[in-house]
Design a protein around this motif. Structure first.
Motif, PDB file in Angstrom:
ATOM      1  N   GLY A  54      -8.210  30.534  64.050  1.00 46.27           N
ATOM      2  CA  GLY A  54      -7.436  31.771  64.137  1.00 46.27           C
ATOM      3  C   GLY A  54      -7.856  32.842  63.160  1.00 46.27           C
ATOM      4  O   GLY A  54      -7.141  33.844  63.007  1.00 46.27           O
ATOM      5  N   ALA A  55      -9.004  32.696  62.514  1.00 51.67           N
ATOM      6  CA  ALA A  55      -9.498  33.744  61.615  1.00 51.67           C
ATOM      7  C   ALA A  55     -10.056  34.889  62.453  1.00 51.67           C
ATOM      8  O   ALA A  55     -10.760  34.665  63.438  1.00 51.67           O
ATOM      9  N   VAL A  56      -9.725  36.112  62.067  1.00 56.60           N
ATOM     10  CA  VAL A  56     -10.200  37.287  62.785  1.00 56.60           C
ATOM     11  C   VAL A  56     -11.462  37.799  62.104  1.00 56.60           C
ATOM     12  O   VAL A  56     -11.448  38.146  60.918  1.00 56.60           O
ATOM     13  N   ARG A  84     -15.916  41.413  58.306  1.00 53.13           N
ATOM     14  CA  ARG A  84     -14.659  41.309  57.579  1.00 53.13           C
ATOM     15  C   ARG A  84     -13.919  40.132  58.195  1.00 53.13           C
ATOM     16  O   ARG A  84     -13.752  40.069  59.416  1.00 53.13           O
ATOM     17  N   ILE A  85     -13.492  39.198  57.369  1.00 52.28           N
ATOM     18  CA  ILE A  85     -12.867  37.977  57.872  1.00 52.28           C
ATOM     19  C   ILE A  85     -11.465  37.860  57.278  1.00 52.28           C
ATOM     20  O   ILE A  85     -11.298  37.842  56.057  1.00 52.28           O
ATOM     21  N   GLU A  86     -10.479  37.762  58.156  1.00 51.57           N
ATOM     22  CA  GLU A  86      -9.080  37.688  57.745  1.00 51.57           C
ATOM     23  C   GLU A  86      -8.438  36.431  58.308  1.00 51.57           C
ATOM     24  O   GLU A  86      -8.646  36.091  59.473  1.00 51.57           O
ATOM     25  N   LEU A  92      -8.711  38.484  52.052  1.00 51.23           N
ATOM     26  CA  LEU A  92      -9.576  39.189  52.980  1.00 51.23           C
ATOM     27  C   LEU A  92     -11.001  39.175  52.427  1.00 51.23           C
ATOM     28  O   LEU A  92     -11.228  39.557  51.278  1.00 51.23           O
ATOM     29  N   ARG A  93     -11.952  38.730  53.238  1.00 53.80           N
ATOM     30  CA  ARG A  93     -13.332  38.650  52.770  1.00 53.80           C
ATOM     31  C   ARG A  93     -14.194  39.717  53.426  1.00 53.80           C
ATOM     32  O   ARG A  93     -14.180  39.890  54.642  1.00 53.80           O
ATOM     33  N   GLY A  94     -14.975  40.422  52.625  1.00 53.62           N
ATOM     34  CA  GLY A  94     -15.999  41.327  53.110  1.00 53.62           C
ATOM     35  C   GLY A  94     -17.349  40.749  52.737  1.00 53.62           C
ATOM     36  O   GLY A  94     -17.581  40.391  51.577  1.00 53.62           O
ATOM     37  N   LEU A 105     -13.793  30.949  52.899  1.00 51.68           N
ATOM     38  CA  LEU A 105     -12.729  31.876  52.544  1.00 51.68           C
ATOM     39  C   LEU A 105     -12.064  31.408  51.258  1.00 51.68           C
ATOM     40  O   LEU A 105     -11.967  30.213  50.978  1.00 51.68           O
ATOM     41  N   TRP A 106     -11.583  32.377  50.478  1.00 51.41           N
ATOM     42  CA  TRP A 106     -10.987  32.108  49.158  1.00 51.41           C
ATOM     43  C   TRP A 106      -9.477  31.939  49.335  1.00 51.41           C
ATOM     44  O   TRP A 106      -8.780  32.883  49.692  1.00 51.41           O
ATOM     45  N   PRO A 107      -8.937  30.727  49.072  1.00 56.68           N
ATOM     46  CA  PRO A 107      -7.509  30.501  49.281  1.00 56.68           C
ATOM     47  C   PRO A 107      -6.646  31.314  48.307  1.00 56.68           C
ATOM     48  O   PRO A 107      -7.025  31.559  47.160  1.00 56.68           O
TER      49      PRO A 107
END
Length: 311
Positions: A54-56, A84-86, A92-94, A105-107
């Motif tokens: 479910g990551a966008v 960009r991953i949310e 939020l990662r760029g 991804l960073w928790p």
């Protein structure tokens, strides 16, 4: 420290021109540009590597995809493409596509919220508010009387081992009379007459690091007295600064108010320290490595530590 609002976070992640500076932890800078093609990517948690469903995933064009139950998606990517991953529960990662299809991804959690991570990792005590750390192994090198003190060497050796363990062995620290070729040297000494302590008599120690492009290249830890140098809490705390950590307000070994209550890094501190190894030096908060630092400027930063707090 002021918390970021959703608007502030969004502003941090306005897309830049494709092909901006960046790189992977092993290879700074994107690979040569190539045409776009369908790339199978895998989005996982930086804590343990579990797939993130479910990551966008949003591209610079505005097109977006959602990862399936296995954390996979297949966007059209070229070398240097921006993403960009949310996902819920993560910052939020760029980032850029650099030839590797696995994205961590960073928790974020109640135990490690945005304020804690910014104070500990993206601090302005060590550098410029961007992630700053070594990229090679390091040796703590005792100077003067510390060099000939077996009891102190045993204490400092254990502290260095604790730091290595906290990092999962990703970077190794040791106590040695000299750094091995290719290692960073961090000198350790006692100097009551140091001008810093003359101006700051309530401080027990300070750590000075030399860095270039947010990469720590050398440094020194100075204690005010031999008693200060005999505190395993303070020795380990200063070694944490030599890795690039700041002073969080949350209780733990790296908090100035609670140093004396801990002899090792807390689980929350250890997690952030290991997550730092998954990001390029120069990564900006909350998690943007598209424009990791490219300046060649070399400068020093000093972090002073006051008398240890009590419960």
């Amino acid at each position: 420290m002021r918390r970021r609002t959703a608007g502030h976070v969004a502003a941090l992640f306005g897309f830049l021109a494709t092909g901006g500076c960046g790189g992977s932890p092993a290879s700074p800078g994107p690979p040569p540009t190539s045409g776009p093609s369908a790339i199978l990517i895998h989005v996982v948690s930086g804590d343990g590597g579990a797939s993130v469903a479910g990551a966008v995933v949003t591209l610079a064009s505005g097109a977006s995809l959602t990862t399936d139950g296995d954390g996979h998606a297949t966007p059209l990517l070229a070398s240097g493409s921006e993403l960009r991953i949310e996902a819920a529960g993560f910052f939020l990662r760029g980032t850029l596509f650099r030839g590797e299809g696995r994205f961590t991804l960073w928790p974020v959690s109640a135990q490690a919220d945005a304020t804690f991570v910014e104070e500990l990792v993206f601090n302005r005590l060590i550098a410029d508010g961007r992630l700053t750390r070594p990229v090679t192994n390091a040796s703590f090198v005792p100077q003067g009387p510390l060099r000939e003190d077996p009891a102190w060497r045993a204490l400092a050796g254990r502290a260095a081992a604790n730091l290595t363990e906290a990092l999962g062995g990703g970077i190794e620290y040791r106590l040695a009379d000299a750094a091995a070729p290719g290692e960073i040297a961090i000198e350790m000494r006692v100097d009551t007459a140091d001008p810093f302590f003359q101006s700051n008599p309530n401080f027990q120690a300070y750590t000075r690091v030399i860095q270039q492009r947010n990469r720590i290249t050398s440094g020194a830890i100075t204690f005010r007295t031999r008693n200060d140098a005999a505190s395993v809490s303070l020795v380990t705390h200063e070694m944490g600064h030599a890795y690039g950590l700041g002073h969080p307000s949350q209780a733990g070994l790296m908090s100035p108010a609670t140093i004396g209550r801990f002899t090792d890094f807390t689980p929350a501190e250890k997690l952030e320290m290991r997550l730092m190894l998954q990001r390029l030096p120069g990564t900006a908060p909350p998690d943007d490595d598209r424009v990791a630092t490219t300046t060649s400027a070399r400068f020093a930063a000093r972090v002073g530590c006051p008398s240890q707090g009590t419960p």
